[in-house]
Design an enzyme around this catalytic site. Structure first.
Site, PDB file in Angstrom:
ATOM      1  N   LYS A 129      -2.651   6.490   1.216  1.00 38.55           N
ATOM      2  CA  LYS A 129      -2.521   6.938   2.605  1.00 38.55           C
ATOM      3  C   LYS A 129      -1.554   8.113   2.638  1.00 38.55           C
ATOM      4  O   LYS A 129      -0.345   7.951   2.768  1.00 38.55           O
ATOM      5  CB  LYS A 129      -2.013   5.771   3.465  1.00 38.55           C
ATOM      6  N   ARG A 144       0.832  -1.205   0.000  1.00 39.69           N
ATOM      7  CA  ARG A 144       0.000   0.000   0.000  1.00 39.69           C
ATOM      8  C   ARG A 144       0.865   1.253   0.000  1.00 39.69           C
ATOM      9  O   ARG A 144       0.557   2.233  -0.680  1.00 39.69           O
ATOM     10  CB  ARG A 144      -0.938  -0.033   1.213  1.00 39.69           C
ATOM     11  N   GLU A 151     -16.397   6.208   3.369  1.00 39.65           N
ATOM     12  CA  GLU A 151     -15.793   5.763   4.636  1.00 39.65           C
ATOM     13  C   GLU A 151     -15.798   6.922   5.626  1.00 39.65           C
ATOM     14  O   GLU A 151     -16.398   7.963   5.353  1.00 39.65           O
ATOM     15  CB  GLU A 151     -14.391   5.215   4.394  1.00 39.65           C
TER      16      GLU A 151
HETATM   17  C1  LIG Z   1      -5.373   3.849   7.471  1.00 40.49           C
HETATM   18  C2  LIG Z   1      -6.764   4.101   7.013  1.00 40.49           C
HETATM   19  C3  LIG Z   1      -7.794   3.148   7.164  1.00 40.49           C
HETATM   20  C4  LIG Z   1      -7.596   1.847   7.904  1.00 40.49           C
HETATM   21  O1  LIG Z   1      -6.675   0.984   7.308  1.00 40.49           O
HETATM   22  P1  LIG Z   1      -6.021  -0.213   8.117  1.00 40.49           P
HETATM   23  O2  LIG Z   1      -5.025  -0.776   7.178  1.00 40.49           O
HETATM   24  O3  LIG Z   1      -7.088  -1.182   8.425  1.00 40.49           O
HETATM   25  O4  LIG Z   1      -5.438   0.379   9.343  1.00 40.49           O
HETATM   26  C5  LIG Z   1      -9.038   3.452   6.650  1.00 40.49           C
HETATM   27  N1  LIG Z   1      -9.293   4.628   6.041  1.00 40.49           N
HETATM   28  C6  LIG Z   1      -8.339   5.573   5.909  1.00 40.49           C
HETATM   29  C7  LIG Z   1      -8.685   6.847   5.237  1.00 40.49           C
HETATM   30  C8  LIG Z   1      -7.049   5.344   6.380  1.00 40.49           C
HETATM   31  O5  LIG Z   1      -6.117   6.297   6.248  1.00 40.49           O
END
Ligand SMILES: *Cc1c(COP(=O)(O)O)cnc(C)c1O
Length: 341
Positions: free
Chosen positions: A184, A82, A220
Site C-alpha cells: 500500500k 500489511r 483489481e
Molecule cells: C487499500 C486497498 C484495497 C482495500 O483493502 P482493505 O484492507 O480492504 O481496505 C484494495 N486494493 C488496493 C490497491 C488498496 O490500496
C-alpha cells in the site's frame, strides 16, 4: 463526552480536520515513543526523501460505534502487518506492531467526539502513514522518517441507496509482475490517477486492471479487490502476487465459508470467464462491498444478472453479515474486533 455537531448522514468522503493526531519520528536508527499533538501541518525540508522519490506508505481503517455503544476498529493487527510488508518493500524501517495498535487507540480516543453514532452510517476514517523526511538527492532510502495517524469523519458510502457500478477494462496497467502492486504505497495511486480520470471522463465509475504480463487475468481496481459469485453460488476471488491483500476481501472470504456455508476459491480468474459469473463486487474498507453491474471491454459489455439497481443476493448476504459483525449485531470471530477504551 460531547459528540461534535456534525450532520453525520450527509458527510461525504473528504478531509474534515479533527483535533488530534499521533506522531512518531525515526531518527538515529530508532522510532521514538510518539505523541498525540494538535498540529495538523508538517514542515519538511525542500529535499525531503518523500518529496523527491515518493518514499511513503500508508494504511486505511475505520473506527465506529457498535450497537451497544462501544467504539471499535476492525482487525487493526492486519493493518499493522500489511504496513510492515509495505515498509520492507520500500526500505522504510518497520513501525512496531504494538506501537501501531497503541497509536490507533490513542488517536481514536483523542478524537472520540468525532466517532459517528451507531446507525448514522458514518464512520471515523483512520489514516496511518510513513514518509522519508531528511534531505535525499542521490537515489537512496531516507535515514529519517515520520509516522503519523490522523482521523477524519466520513459519511455513509451508499448514500441515497446502492447503485451498481460500471467498470472499464483499463488500457493501462496498475502493477507489474514482481513490482509494488501488493503493497500500500502512494506511488501505486499516483500512477493510477491518469487512468481513473480518463475512465471518469468516459463515463465509467472504476477501472478493472488486468495482469500486466498477459492481459488475460483479472487483478483489481485502483483501490479495491474483486469478489465474484458463480451461478452455483461459489465465491471466487482472483489470486495474484500483484494484488493488494484487502483485509475486507480476506474477511469476506471467511464470512462466505464459515458464516454462510458457501464454497470459496482464491484462484486465477481469466477475463474470458467473467461473463459466466452471476455477481461481482468490489471490496475495501470504504464500502465493504460495492456491487458491479457492468464491465465494458473495448465497447463490448458484460452485464451481470444481478442488474443495475441492486446488490446480487449473495453479495447482499456477505455485506449484511460482515457489517453485522463490525457493528456488533453478529458475533465476531475471535480477535476481529479491537475495542478502543
Ligand atoms: C487499500 C486497498 C484495497 C482495500 O483493502 P482493505 O484492507 O480492504 O481496505 C484494495 N486494493 C488496493 C490497491 C488498496 O490500496
Amino acid at each position: 463526552m460531547d459528540k461534535k455537531n456534525i450532520d453525520w448522514a450527509n458527510l461525504g468522503f473528504g478531509y474534515v480536520q479533527t483535533e488530534k493526531r499521533y506522531v512518531s519520528n525515526f531518527k538515529n536508527g530508532a522510532w521514538d515513543n510518539g505523541v498525540v499533538t494538535e498540529d495538523a501541518n508538517i514542515v519538511l525540508n525542500e529535499c525531503a526523501g518523500v518529496l523527491q522519490y515518493a518514499q511513503t506508505v500508508f494504511e486505511g481503517l475505520k473506527a465506529y460505534t457498535t450497537e451497544d455503544g462501544r467504539i471499535v476498529t476492525f482487525r487493526p493487527d492486519l493493518n499493522a502487518d500489511r504496513l510492515a510488508e509495505s515498509c520492507k518493500r520500500l526500505e522504510i524501517p518497520v513501525f512496531p506492531k504494538e506501537q501501531f495498535l497503541e497509536s490507533i487507540k490513542e488517536v481514536v480516543k483523542a478524537n472520540k467526539d468525532y466517532v459517528p453514532p451507531y446507525g448514522s452510517g458514518a464512520t471515523l476514517y483512520i489514516r496511518p502513514y510513513i514518509f522519508g523526511t531528511n534531505p535525499v538527492i542521490g537515489v537512496k532510502p531516507a535515514e529519517e522518517y515520520q509516522y503519523r495517524v490522523f482521523t477524519t469523519p466520513v459519511g455513509p458510502y451508499f448514500k441515497g441507496g446502492v447503485k451498481p457500478l460500471t467498470l472499464k477494462v483499463s488500457d493501462f496497467d496498475r502493477a507489474a509482475p514482481h513490482g509494488t502492486g501488493h503493497i500500500k504505497a502512494g506511488l501505486n495511486y499516483a500512477m493510477s490517477l491518469h487512468a481513473i480520470v480518463t475512465a471518469h471522463e468516459e463515463g465509467y465509475d472504476e477501472n478493472m486492471y488486468l495482469d500486466a504480463a498477459t492481459r488475460t487475468k483479472v487483478e483489481e481496481t485502483g483501490g479495491a479487490n474483486f469478489l465474484f459469485v458463480t451461478k452455483d453460488n461459489t465465491v471466487v476471488t482472483p489470486k495474484s502476487n500483484s494484488i493488494l491483500p484487502s483485509i475486507t476481501r480476506r474477511s469476506l472470504m471467511v464470512v462466505a465459508e464459515k458464516y454462510l456455508g458457501l464454497k470459496v476459491e482464491e484462484r486465477e480468474v481469466h477475463f474470458d470467464e467473467i461473463k459466466d459469473f452471476a455477481e461481482c463486487g468490489l471490496c475495501g474498507t470504504a464500502a465493504v462491498i460495492s456491487p458491479v453491474g457492468k464491465i465494458v471491454n473495448k465497447g463490448e459489455e458484460i452485464c451481470f444478472p444481478s442488474g443495475m439497481s441492486e446488490m446480487g443476493p449473495t453479495t447482499k448476504k456477505l455485506y449484511e453479515t460482515l457489517t453485522g459483525i463490525q457493528m456488533g449485531r453478529i458475533e465476531a470471530p475471535e480477535g476481529w474486533i479491537f475495542e478502543i477504551k
